[in-house]
Write an enzyme that holds these catalytic residues in place. Structure first.
Site, PDB file in Angstrom:
ATOM      1  N   ASP A 144      42.362  -0.350 -76.236  1.00 12.68           N
ATOM      2  CA  ASP A 144      43.247  -1.087 -75.332  1.00 12.68           C
ATOM      3  C   ASP A 144      42.404  -1.845 -74.319  1.00 12.68           C
ATOM      4  O   ASP A 144      41.307  -1.407 -73.953  1.00 12.68           O
ATOM      5  CB  ASP A 144      44.192  -0.138 -74.600  1.00 12.68           C
ATOM      6  N   ASP A 178      50.261  -3.671 -79.351  1.00 10.97           N
ATOM      7  CA  ASP A 178      51.330  -3.110 -78.526  1.00 10.97           C
ATOM      8  C   ASP A 178      52.285  -4.208 -78.047  1.00 10.97           C
ATOM      9  O   ASP A 178      53.504  -4.019 -78.014  1.00 10.97           O
ATOM     10  CB  ASP A 178      50.743  -2.395 -77.297  1.00 10.97           C
TER      11      ASP A 178
END
Length: 214
Positions: A144, A178
């Site tokens: 991420d 995401d």
């Protein structure tokens, strides 16, 4: 919307997702960040693949999670194929394509990254290191990097439970995959009637046919 166009959208998202992850993994140490704006930063973190950085405890928790995601992606793929075959609404096919691409992008991390990268603790990871990766197949961590701390400060005392505590909005760090999943789900929620109008018409048609037969 054709399956070819849906596939092109999926490939585009996967390319952006994986290129961004490869770049972060091979140029940032874990926890390193670049402040683009006060409200937007590139911050490298890793997680086990669940929302909010949660993980399933136990020796086989990660294996179970990755296996479950592999099964889920097959179901999403069939949903996409079936929707295209039945001439589903374009917004439905786009939404499913986004969800599929996002889920598949994070699955690539979970399945392969433990094998193809070494760890990122106090160092920049190496792609295909001679000494081997930081984990094994199916035990990779999701990369991420997108962080939007839009507001930080102490909450008013009158707010139940969280009053007086330091709070950051938006706290989670996420990635392109995401984002694709979030946008896909949002499309289904906002354009629910338009997305599933075809299914509703088909159900009503079947009901009328059953009444005529009776």
């Amino acid at each position: 919307m054709s399956l070819k166009k849906a596939s092109a959208l999926i490939v585009l998202i996967l390319l952006i997702d994986q290129i961004s992850k490869f770049y972060i993994k091979t140029h940032f140490a874990l926890g390193e960040e670049i402040r683009v704006f006060d409200w937007f930063r590139i911050l490298f973190v890793e997680n086990e693949g669940m929302a909010w950085g949660a993980k399933i405890p136990g020796e086989y928790g990660k294996l179970f999670l990755t296996s479950f995601r592999l099964v889920a992606i097959v179901g999403i793929a069939y949903w996409l194929y079936d929707s295209v075959k039945k001439n589903g609404a374009p917004v439905l096919i786009v939404a499913i394509s986004l969800i599929f691409a996002g889920a598949f992008g994070n699955i690539i991390d979970s399945v392969f990254y433990g094998e193809i990268f070494n760890h990122s603790y106090n160092q920049v990871a190496t792609f295909l290191p001679e000494e081997g990766g930081y984990g094994t197949l199916m035990h990779g961590k999701v990369v991420d990097m997108l962080y939007f701390p839009l507001w930080s400060g102490y909450l008013p005392e009158w707010i139940p439970f969280w009053g007086g505590k330091y709070f950051t909005f938006f706290e989670p760090v996420f990635n392109v995959a995401d984002s694709a999943i979030t946008v896909g789900v949002a499309l289904l929620l906002v354009f629910n009637k338009k997305a599933f109008a075809h299914e509703t018409r088909e159900e009503k048609k079947e009901e009328r046919e059953e009444k005529l037969v009776d």
